[in-house]
Design an enzyme around this catalytic site. Structure first.
Site, PDB file in Angstrom:
ATOM      1  N   GLU A 185       0.842  -1.211   0.000  1.00 23.28           N
ATOM      2  CA  GLU A 185       0.000   0.000   0.000  1.00 23.28           C
ATOM      3  C   GLU A 185       0.871   1.253   0.000  1.00 23.28           C
ATOM      4  OE1 GLU A 185      -3.239  -0.184   2.874  1.00 23.28           O
ATOM      5  OE2 GLU A 185      -4.134  -1.850   1.780  1.00 23.28           O
TER       6      GLU A 185
ATOM      7  N   GLU B 142      -4.986  -8.818  -0.290  1.00 26.06           N
ATOM      8  CA  GLU B 142      -5.803  -8.486   0.886  1.00 26.06           C
ATOM      9  C   GLU B 142      -7.238  -8.347   0.428  1.00 26.06           C
ATOM     10  OE1 GLU B 142      -4.532  -5.321   3.539  1.00 26.06           O
ATOM     11  OE2 GLU B 142      -2.432  -5.822   3.159  1.00 26.06           O
TER      12      GLU B 142
HETATM   13  O1  AHR Z   1      -5.370  -5.832   6.928  1.00 26.38           O
HETATM   14  C1  AHR Z   1      -5.295  -4.660   7.660  1.00 26.38           C
HETATM   15  C2  AHR Z   1      -4.621  -3.530   6.903  1.00 26.38           C
HETATM   16  O2  AHR Z   1      -5.396  -3.181   5.800  1.00 26.38           O
HETATM   17  C3  AHR Z   1      -3.275  -3.831   6.292  1.00 26.38           C
HETATM   18  O3  AHR Z   1      -2.238  -3.675   7.199  1.00 26.38           O
HETATM   19  C4  AHR Z   1      -3.169  -2.825   5.211  1.00 26.38           C
HETATM   20  O4  AHR Z   1      -2.351  -3.259   4.141  1.00 26.38           O
HETATM   21  C5  AHR Z   1      -4.602  -2.577   4.809  1.00 26.38           C
HETATM   22  O5  AHR Z   1      -4.903  -1.238   4.752  1.00 26.38           O
END
Ligand code: AHR
Length: 504
Positions: free
Chosen positions: A173, A308
């Protein structure tokens, strides 16, 4: 009645097992307590890893595990997590709850966990606050088998032989918590950092993952790909457009607005449909990011890595807001079922996906409380879908699929995908998204006249979930309520359910 047509003869692609991957971050009680309790814990463990949790995870065939973050990755300095535990640095986990991170779970522990799970490894490097040297030395420490300072250090710390890194993420990110960069700036950093992710093991190449977009940020995808593919990479990697094997995508499903996502367990039917509506949007994200990727990588050599994904609700009342601990209901099960069906159907581009997160954080498959452990509805979905791993996607579609929902949140009633395993077994997974309506379904095969069918169902009220007091409220059960007749199998999909079939 709806008809689910399956052309088991028309194989459309390979479902990479890594689509069923998981994510574990130094966040709340995911690593500490959830997976790792230390060798001296009263909780039964093998080299510090919880035995109950590892055993349960093995049942769903974990293909790959991503670590150490997440936002944590771009603050993580790997040298803090090696060597004698009593000497390891303590730090504050500023992203997640401001708690002390004692670094007792580090590189050696991660590889031990993956060995116990029998899964591939996905290590996420630090671009946001780390140097090129730090990243390149981590690769050397983990994978180099010759004479070098980092290989010597690893041996001194008790591991003679190198490990394998299957996937390496160059930052996380980086448009946000990983450095607030622009796509062009990150794209240039990616080109530089990835250069030093050296391939020390010819028998085990590292597949590099570039940080992709959040949700519908197509501007990021375009900017990064344009920057990274600006000039062809010379040498043996010239084959990889953009110096990368994968480009990530993050997408979390939440109802309402970000500031008020609502309870994980108390919601009405409108919120149910709003959540599922947002889950269905994954399809559009894959199509649109995929269309941009097609321009830069028409041969589809770069995998879309949805590393994610999952539901993100308000934390459980009374818990640390920085720990992201939430319960898990039939709504989560449907989100998982819908999402995994979408990934299967796009297996030509989607090569990996990691649900966030494995234990005790966001949409977990397992929750723990001290020595107790429960399996969530999402766990059961992964169990019911596990036969899709490594199978061939086959053509399938629903005729007569009703559109249902409330107000602007309209979704198709049935979600499905089908695959064929190596031994010829056809795997079918079907979700009924309706809160109230059972739906009769007829499965119609192209040629197969089934002689053997095994089926399972997961169903319950929309808010149904497992608790430490009642751990089996929601669980997978054998499903025998179907009729086979020639090439057709008919059954009724209960409201709010996932049904899976294995057909020969
Ligand atoms: O999964 C929680 C958080 O969500 C992670 O650390 C991040 O990559 C995303 O914003």
């Amino acid at each position: 009645m709806a008809t689910l047509y399956i052309n088991e003869k028309n194989k459309k692609g390979h479902i990479n097992p890594e689509i069923y991957g998981h994510f574990s971050e130094h966040l709340g009680r995911c690593i500490y307590e959830g997976l790792y309790v230390g060798e001296n814990s009263d909780i039964p463990n093998v080299n510090g890893m919880r035995k109950d949790v590892v055993d349960a995870l093995k049942e769903i065939k974990i293909p790959v595990l991503r670590w150490p973050g997440g936002c944590f990755a771009d603050e993580y300095h790997w040298k803090d997590g090696i060597g004698p535990k009593e000497n390891r640095k303590k730090m504050i986990n500023t992203h997640w709850g401001g708690v002390v991170e004692d670094n007792s779970f580090g590189t050696h522990e991660f590889f031990e966990l993956c060995e116990q799970l029998g899964c591939k490894t996905y290590v996420n490097g630090n671009v946001g606050s780390g140097t090129v040297q730090e990243m390149s030395e981590w690769i050397e420490y983990i994978t180099f088998d010759g004479v070098s300072p980092m290989a010597e250090l690893r041996k001194t710390n008790g591991h003679e032989k190198p490990w394998k890194i299957d996937y390496f993420g160059v930052g996380n990110e980086n448009w946000g918590c990983g450095g607030n960069m622009t796509p062009e700036y990150y794209g240039n950093l990616y080109r530089r950092y990835q250069t030093y992710v050296r391939q020390y093991r010819s028998d085990a190449p590292i597949r590099k993952i570039c940080c992709g977009a959040n949700a519908a940020d197509y501007f990021w995808t375009e900017g990064v790909l344009k920057t990274c593919t600006a000039a062809p990479a010379p040498g043996p990697e010239a084959d990889n457009p953009g110096f990368m094997n994968g480009l990530s995508l993050h997408y979390y499903v939440h109802p309402g607005v970000w500031e008020n996502k609502g309870s994980a367990t108390e919601f009405d039917s409108k919120t149910w449909y709003q959540t599922l509506f947002r889950a269905v949007c994954m399809e559009e994200l894959i199509r649109r990011h995929g269309a941009i990727m097609d321009q830069y990588d028409p041969e589809k050599k770069i995998g879309m890595m949805v590393d994610e994904w999952g539901c993100w609700f308000d934390v459980e009342p009374g818990t640390n807001p920085g720990f992201l601990y939430q319960q898990n209901t039939m709504r989560d099960a449907l989100v998982a079922g819908i999402t995994l069906n979408i990934f299967n159907k796009h297996c030509d581009r989607v090569k990996m996906a990691c649900i966030a997160q494995m234990v005790n954080v966001l949409q977990s498959v397992i929750l723990t409380e001290g020595p107790k452990m429960i399996l969530t509805p999402t766990y059961h979905v992964f169990h019911m879908y596990k036969h899709h791993q490594d199978a061939k996607l086959v053509e399938s579609c629903v005729d007569g699929n009703k559109i249902i929902g409330e107000e602007e949140y309209q979704v198709p009633m049935l979600s499905e995908s089908a695959s064929v395993s190596e031994d010829g077994t056809v795997n079918i997974t079907v979700g009924n998204l309706s809160v109230t309506e059972d739906v009769p379904v007829e499965i119609s095969f192209a040629e197969l006249a089934p002689s053997r069918i095994e089926a399972a169902v997961l169903t319950g009220a929309m808010c149904a979930h497992n608790t430490f007091e009642e751990p089996e409220n929601v669980r997978e059960a054998a499903f025998n309520d179907f009729k086979a007749d020639g090439r057709k199998v008919s059954f009724t999909a209960p409201a709010c359910s996932i049904v899976s079939f294995r057909v020969q």
